[in-house]
Design an enzyme around this catalytic site. Structure first.
Site, PDB file in Angstrom:
ATOM      1  N   LYS A  13      16.415   2.368 -26.117  1.00 48.76           N
ATOM      2  CA  LYS A  13      17.656   2.631 -26.864  1.00 48.76           C
ATOM      3  C   LYS A  13      18.355   3.895 -26.355  1.00 48.76           C
ATOM      4  O   LYS A  13      19.567   3.916 -26.222  1.00 48.76           O
ATOM      5  CB  LYS A  13      17.374   2.806 -28.368  1.00 48.76           C
ATOM      6  CG  LYS A  13      16.819   1.568 -29.043  1.00 48.76           C
ATOM      7  CD  LYS A  13      16.759   1.723 -30.554  1.00 48.76           C
ATOM      8  CE  LYS A  13      15.838   2.849 -31.008  1.00 48.76           C
ATOM      9  NZ  LYS A  13      14.414   2.654 -30.665  1.00 48.76           N
ATOM     10  N   ARG A  88      16.604   3.763 -40.191  1.00 51.47           N
ATOM     11  CA  ARG A  88      15.224   3.457 -39.805  1.00 51.47           C
ATOM     12  C   ARG A  88      14.524   2.613 -40.869  1.00 51.47           C
ATOM     13  O   ARG A  88      13.399   2.203 -40.686  1.00 51.47           O
ATOM     14  CB  ARG A  88      14.515   4.771 -39.704  1.00 51.47           C
ATOM     15  CG  ARG A  88      13.674   5.238 -38.574  1.00 51.47           C
ATOM     16  CD  ARG A  88      13.784   4.699 -37.226  1.00 51.47           C
ATOM     17  NE  ARG A  88      12.805   5.354 -36.379  1.00 51.47           N
ATOM     18  CZ  ARG A  88      13.081   6.266 -35.468  1.00 51.47           C
ATOM     19  NH1 ARG A  88      14.308   6.626 -35.239  1.00 51.47           N
ATOM     20  NH2 ARG A  88      12.093   6.802 -34.756  1.00 51.47           N
ATOM     21  N   ARG A 127       6.636   8.206 -20.839  1.00 49.98           N
ATOM     22  CA  ARG A 127       7.950   8.853 -20.908  1.00 49.98           C
ATOM     23  C   ARG A 127       7.849  10.375 -20.708  1.00 49.98           C
ATOM     24  O   ARG A 127       6.955  11.026 -21.239  1.00 49.98           O
ATOM     25  CB  ARG A 127       8.527   8.548 -22.284  1.00 49.98           C
ATOM     26  CG  ARG A 127       9.940   8.935 -22.447  1.00 49.98           C
ATOM     27  CD  ARG A 127      10.623   8.041 -23.415  1.00 49.98           C
ATOM     28  NE  ARG A 127      10.111   8.178 -24.770  1.00 49.98           N
ATOM     29  CZ  ARG A 127      10.729   7.638 -25.815  1.00 49.98           C
ATOM     30  NH1 ARG A 127      11.826   6.950 -25.652  1.00 49.98           N
ATOM     31  NH2 ARG A 127      10.218   7.783 -27.006  1.00 49.98           N
ATOM     32  N   ARG A 160       6.707  14.335 -24.776  1.00 53.86           N
ATOM     33  CA  ARG A 160       6.795  14.565 -26.216  1.00 53.86           C
ATOM     34  C   ARG A 160       5.440  14.343 -26.876  1.00 53.86           C
ATOM     35  O   ARG A 160       4.750  13.387 -26.551  1.00 53.86           O
ATOM     36  CB  ARG A 160       7.815  13.585 -26.819  1.00 53.86           C
ATOM     37  CG  ARG A 160       9.226  14.057 -26.685  1.00 53.86           C
ATOM     38  CD  ARG A 160      10.202  12.960 -27.010  1.00 53.86           C
ATOM     39  NE  ARG A 160       9.855  12.228 -28.227  1.00 53.86           N
ATOM     40  CZ  ARG A 160      10.611  11.237 -28.716  1.00 53.86           C
ATOM     41  NH1 ARG A 160      11.705  10.894 -28.099  1.00 53.86           N
ATOM     42  NH2 ARG A 160      10.259  10.611 -29.802  1.00 53.86           N
ATOM     43  N   ARG A 171       3.747   4.527 -34.197  1.00 51.41           N
ATOM     44  CA  ARG A 171       5.204   4.430 -34.358  1.00 51.41           C
ATOM     45  C   ARG A 171       5.656   2.964 -34.292  1.00 51.41           C
ATOM     46  O   ARG A 171       6.597   2.570 -34.958  1.00 51.41           O
ATOM     47  CB  ARG A 171       5.918   5.280 -33.308  1.00 51.41           C
ATOM     48  CG  ARG A 171       5.744   6.776 -33.602  1.00 51.41           C
ATOM     49  CD  ARG A 171       6.125   7.635 -32.424  1.00 51.41           C
ATOM     50  NE  ARG A 171       7.523   7.569 -32.126  1.00 51.41           N
ATOM     51  CZ  ARG A 171       8.054   7.650 -30.905  1.00 51.41           C
ATOM     52  NH1 ARG A 171       7.266   7.790 -29.862  1.00 51.41           N
ATOM     53  NH2 ARG A 171       9.341   7.601 -30.743  1.00 51.41           N
TER      54      ARG A 171
HETATM   55  P1  AMP Z   1      12.963   8.970 -32.079  1.00 53.27           P
HETATM   56  O1  AMP Z   1      13.349   9.947 -31.024  1.00 53.27           O
HETATM   57  O2  AMP Z   1      14.152   8.183 -32.601  1.00 53.27           O
HETATM   58  O3  AMP Z   1      11.831   8.081 -31.667  1.00 53.27           O
HETATM   59  O4  AMP Z   1      12.477   9.823 -33.345  1.00 53.27           O
HETATM   60  C1  AMP Z   1      11.359  10.679 -33.251  1.00 53.27           C
HETATM   61  C2  AMP Z   1      10.816  10.957 -34.647  1.00 53.27           C
HETATM   62  O5  AMP Z   1      11.832  11.580 -35.441  1.00 53.27           O
HETATM   63  C3  AMP Z   1      10.424   9.711 -35.430  1.00 53.27           C
HETATM   64  O6  AMP Z   1       9.106   9.279 -35.131  1.00 53.27           O
HETATM   65  C4  AMP Z   1      10.546  10.222 -36.864  1.00 53.27           C
HETATM   66  O7  AMP Z   1       9.465  11.061 -37.207  1.00 53.27           O
HETATM   67  C5  AMP Z   1      11.784  11.099 -36.781  1.00 53.27           C
HETATM   68  N1  AMP Z   1      13.023  10.339 -37.049  1.00 53.27           N
HETATM   69  C6  AMP Z   1      14.051  10.073 -36.187  1.00 53.27           C
HETATM   70  N2  AMP Z   1      15.020   9.380 -36.783  1.00 53.27           N
HETATM   71  C7  AMP Z   1      14.615   9.187 -38.063  1.00 53.27           C
HETATM   72  C8  AMP Z   1      15.162   8.514 -39.184  1.00 53.27           C
HETATM   73  N3  AMP Z   1      16.345   7.883 -39.128  1.00 53.27           N
HETATM   74  N4  AMP Z   1      14.440   8.520 -40.345  1.00 53.27           N
HETATM   75  C9  AMP Z   1      13.259   9.129 -40.434  1.00 53.27           C
HETATM   76  N5  AMP Z   1      12.674   9.766 -39.414  1.00 53.27           N
HETATM   77  C10 AMP Z   1      13.328   9.789 -38.225  1.00 53.27           C
END
Ligand code: AMP
Length: 224
Positions: A13, A88, A127, A160, A171
């Protein structure tokens, strides 16, 4: 235009969102990046989010919705928005539906990227990203020219903490349980849901996503 990117962690994404936003001249709201920035700054939000993020769990909805609302209010009203990482779960989807009319917008389309779990785990755990310019790499599929160094700025690449294989699997479970129900939510709400096979080369996924958006919304992207 408001477009939501949906799909499991590691499906691409972020990579696709960057290209599509550039192609169509849209802004992006990337909740993961906003949270990581808040953590780096050591803000209250960053401290509140940290433990959830390290475990690969979702940060509480009220923190996220407040953060998104603030970002949305700061955007130019005439420019399209691509949401990456938000909503989410269905509660966040409903919150977005309540907030968007305040800025005269609605969700027009959803791009749903799909790929098998084994591909996602390998992608997620391979990654790396550049902490300086934000460029993304993958040690399996898209490595830098010199191991561990950004091609563009020479910075040491970072992995990360939530991209460790075990956290990546967790996740994925969180995605299946909490985020995937949004696909049905959007189908039932009448938004256009465009499904894209994310298990292809980066360029092929981009072409498929771009074509799907152009056909569904009569758009014309920048050829570059
Ligand atoms: P991502 O980079 O989108 O994979 O997000 C990394 C982490 O940030 C996720 O595993 C969540 O802990 C948190 N996170 C990101 N976006 C959201 C969201 N919309 N709602 C809740 N937690 C989020």
């Amino acid at each position: 235009m408001v477009v939501v990117l949906l799909g499991p962690p590691g499906v691409g994404k972020g990579t696709q969102g960057a290209v599509l936003a550039e192609t169509f001249g849209w802004d992006r709201i990337i909740t993961g990046d906003l949270l990581r920035a808040a953590r780096r700054e050591g803000s209250r939000l960053g401290r509140q989010a940290q433990a959830y993020m390290d475990r690969g769990d979702l940060v509480p909805d009220e923190l996220i919705v407040a953060m998104v609302r603030e970002r949305l209010e700061g955007l130019d009203a005439g420019i399209g928005v691509l949401f990456d990482g938000f909503p989410r779960n269905v509660a966040q989807g409903e919150a977005l539906e309540a907030v968007l009319p305040e800025v005269d917008r609605q969700v027009d389309g959803v791009l749903l990227f799909t790929a098998p779990d084994d591909v996602l785990v390998k992608r997620g755990s391979g990654r790396r990203n550049c902490p300086d310019c934000g460029r993304l790499y993958n040690v399996y599929f898209d490595p830098p020219r010199t191991e561990g160094e950004c091609d563009d700025c020479g910075e040491a690449l970072v992995h990360r903490s939530d991209d460790e294989p075990e956290t990546v699997r967790h996740r994925l479970d969180v995605y299946r349980e909490q985020t995937e129900p949004l696909v049905r939510y959007y189908r039932e709400s009448g938004a256009v849901v465009l499904e894209i096979d994310g298990d292809q080369s980066i360029d092929d996924v981009t072409q498929a996503a771009r074509r799907a958006l152009e056909d569904a919304f009569d758009l014309e992207g920048d050829a570059a």
